[in-house]
Scaffold this motif. Structure first.
Motif, short mmCIF file in Angstrom:
data_model
loop_
_atom_site.label_atom_id
_atom_site.label_comp_id
_atom_site.label_asym_id
_atom_site.label_seq_id
_atom_site.Cartn_x
_atom_site.Cartn_y
_atom_site.Cartn_z
N ASN A 226 0.80 -1.22 0.00
CA ASN A 226 0.00 0.00 0.00
C ASN A 226 0.84 1.27 0.00
O ASN A 226 0.30 2.36 0.09
N VAL A 227 2.18 1.16 -0.09
CA VAL A 227 3.01 2.36 0.06
C VAL A 227 3.72 2.71 -1.24
O VAL A 227 3.92 1.87 -2.12
N ASP A 228 4.11 3.98 -1.32
CA ASP A 228 4.87 4.49 -2.46
C ASP A 228 6.36 4.53 -2.18
O ASP A 228 7.17 4.48 -3.09
N MET A 229 6.69 4.62 -0.90
CA MET A 229 8.08 4.87 -0.50
C MET A 229 8.38 4.07 0.76
O MET A 229 7.57 4.04 1.69
N VAL A 230 9.54 3.42 0.78
CA VAL A 230 9.98 2.67 1.96
C VAL A 230 11.30 3.25 2.46
O VAL A 230 12.23 3.47 1.68
N SER A 231 11.36 3.48 3.77
CA SER A 231 12.59 3.90 4.44
C SER A 231 13.02 2.77 5.37
O SER A 231 12.32 2.47 6.34
N PHE A 232 14.14 2.14 5.06
CA PHE A 232 14.58 0.95 5.80
C PHE A 232 15.78 1.32 6.67
O PHE A 232 16.86 1.61 6.17
N ASP A 233 15.56 1.32 7.98
CA ASP A 233 16.63 1.59 8.94
C ASP A 233 17.35 0.27 9.23
O ASP A 233 16.73 -0.68 9.71
N VAL A 234 18.64 0.23 8.94
CA VAL A 234 19.41 -1.00 9.15
C VAL A 234 19.36 -1.41 10.62
O VAL A 234 19.47 -2.60 10.95
N GLY A 235 19.13 -0.45 11.52
CA GLY A 235 19.02 -0.75 12.94
C GLY A 235 17.81 -1.58 13.30
O GLY A 235 17.70 -2.05 14.44
N ALA A 236 16.89 -1.79 12.36
CA ALA A 236 15.73 -2.65 12.61
C ALA A 236 16.11 -4.13 12.56
O ALA A 236 15.32 -4.99 12.96
N ILE A 237 17.31 -4.42 12.07
CA ILE A 237 17.81 -5.79 12.00
C ILE A 237 18.67 -6.05 13.24
O ILE A 237 19.47 -5.20 13.64
N ARG A 238 18.52 -7.21 13.84
CA ARG A 238 19.23 -7.49 15.09
C ARG A 238 20.75 -7.44 14.91
O ARG A 238 21.28 -7.73 13.83
N MET A 239 21.43 -7.08 15.99
CA MET A 239 22.87 -6.87 15.97
C MET A 239 23.64 -8.09 15.49
O MET A 239 24.66 -7.97 14.79
N SER A 240 23.18 -9.28 15.83
CA SER A 240 23.91 -10.48 15.44
C SER A 240 23.96 -10.63 13.92
O SER A 240 24.90 -11.21 13.38
N ASP A 241 22.97 -10.09 13.22
CA ASP A 241 22.93 -10.17 11.76
C ASP A 241 23.46 -8.91 11.10
O ASP A 241 23.96 -8.97 9.97
N ALA A 242 23.32 -7.77 11.78
CA ALA A 242 23.73 -6.49 11.19
C ALA A 242 24.35 -5.60 12.26
O ALA A 242 23.70 -4.70 12.79
#
Length: 391
Positions: A226-242
């Motif tokens: 439903n969106v036109d634009m996505v803002s992906f914060d790398v901090g949303a991924i757990r530290m062990s993976d990112a």
């Protein structure tokens, strides 16, 4: 297209590791802006990688401006899927004398790309660049929906200045507004104060906890569709993976879940820009995060080249139509199911005087679960929320 005045060529040593530029890899298969005054022809391009080396408003995450080229190094070594990719890497935005100058350059370039049906993949830089991305749609005169994959809401109360942790307030307060809806995917309750939660509720924005999304990742698809634009914060991924982020957290999405979310974004016919922000190579052990972001982008691209072009207003003959009465037959919800993809939408009543402007918003992506809820005479939350916005 007259955007090259805002851009520096990609400055990577392509010969330092031959394996990373092997035949058939992305580094060999995409068009790359490598030399000044030799800007590529974008007439046949449909995806453009755009670096933004800007971190002056990054607060405690200084160093994320160096992220784009590290991500590129790992992206270039990946092999594309079974599709005829038309991708260009158009280099990096030249940083302005002020951050506002950078925002202007970013919004101008993105607006031009979208105007010519090219979807930008933005490599940050700090997440306040999302505000510049939003301003591009203002230039286009388009009312949009935004989704942020983020552990918090980034509304910020301590300062009126825009930062990576307060950019959303700037978007909400901006006038004239071209924001119809905002969706947060993956917030962690203990990182968000009640004031911010109440604000999201009062504005009729959609917020989904990390646990609820991880419990059923497929339910994220209609939210993103439903969106036109996505803002992906790398901090949303757990530290062990990112680990490559000053704000890295012990909890968050797993890498494969982030890839799935990115693929949902890619297959959305509506989405026209996506950005990945706050990756900081200074914190990145063995550049694990750069490699993961490259793979997340791979999944976005794979989704993009598997789009079905089945948004219901195109050709309703390609859909199964279901009418469901709810509230003791006082209200009817119309559902559409695509024969191409089995995806669902529901129609929300809209005043006739604004229906033309909001066509893209009153046909709401949903899931089979929403249809089942309606059969039980339960009004789907998604339907009710959009109904209130349109009224």
């Amino acid at each position: 297209m007259e955007i090259e005045i805002y851009l520096d060529p990609v400055n990577i040593d392509f010969d330092s590791n031959p394996d990373k530029n092997a035949p058939q890899c992305f580094g060999d298969k995409i068009v790359v802006y490598r030399e000044k005054n030799k800007f590529p022809d974008l007439s046949e391009i449909n995806l453009a990688i755009l670096g933004v080396k800007e971190d002056r408003n990054a607060l405690l995450n200084k160093g994320c401006a160096e992220g784009p080229d590290h991500i590129r190094k790992y992206f270039y070594e990946l092999y594309p899927g079974n599709y005829n990719n038309k991708i260009a890497d158009i280099g990096n935005i030249i940083p302005g004398n002020t951050v506002d100058d950078t925002y202007f350059a970013v919004s101008t370039v993105i607006a031009k790309l979208i105007k010519y049906k090219i979807t930008p993949i933005i490599l940050g830089g700090s997440q306040d660049i999302s505000y510049a991305n939003y301003l591009a749609y203002e230039q286009l005169g388009q009312i949009i929906n935004i989704a942020a994959v983020d552990a918090a809401f980034d509304v910020g109360y301590q300062s009126t200045d825009i930062t990576a942790k307060s950019y959303l307030s700037k978007i909400i307060m901006h006038q004239p507004s071209c924001l119809f809806n905002f969706t947060n995917i993956g917030f962690q309750t203990y990182l968000v104060d009640q004031k911010a939660i109440n604000l999201m509720s009062n504005l009729l924005f959609d917020t989904y906890r990390l646990g609820s999304i991880r419990e059923n990742i497929e339910e994220a698809e209609p939210y993103i569709r439903n969106v036109d634009m996505v803002s992906f914060d790398v901090g949303a991924i757990r530290m062990s993976d990112a680990p490559g982020n000053a704000y890295a957290l012990p909890n968050g999405f797993y890498g494969e879940e982030a890839c799935q979310i990115a693929r949902y974004a890619g297959i959305s016919d509506k989405l026209t820009s996506i950005g990945f922000y706050d990756y900081n190579p200074l914190f990145d052990n063995r550049f694990q995060t750069a490699a993961l972001i490259a793979q997340i982008i791979w999944y976005f691209i794979d989704g993009y080249y598997n789009r079905k072009n089945d948004f219901p207003h195109i050709q309703k003959d390609d859909y199964l139509k279901y009418r469901v009465s709810v509230n003791d037959n006082t209200r009817e919800i119309v559902f559409y199911k695509s024969k191409k993809s089995d995806r669902w939408w529901m129609e929300v009543p809209c005043p006739t005087d604004i229906s033309k402007n909001y066509l893209r918003h009153y046909l709401v992506p949903c899931s089979y679960k929403d249809y089942l809820s309606a059969l039980k005479e339960e009004m789907p939350d998604r339907w009710w929320q959009i109904f209130q916005k349109l009224m």
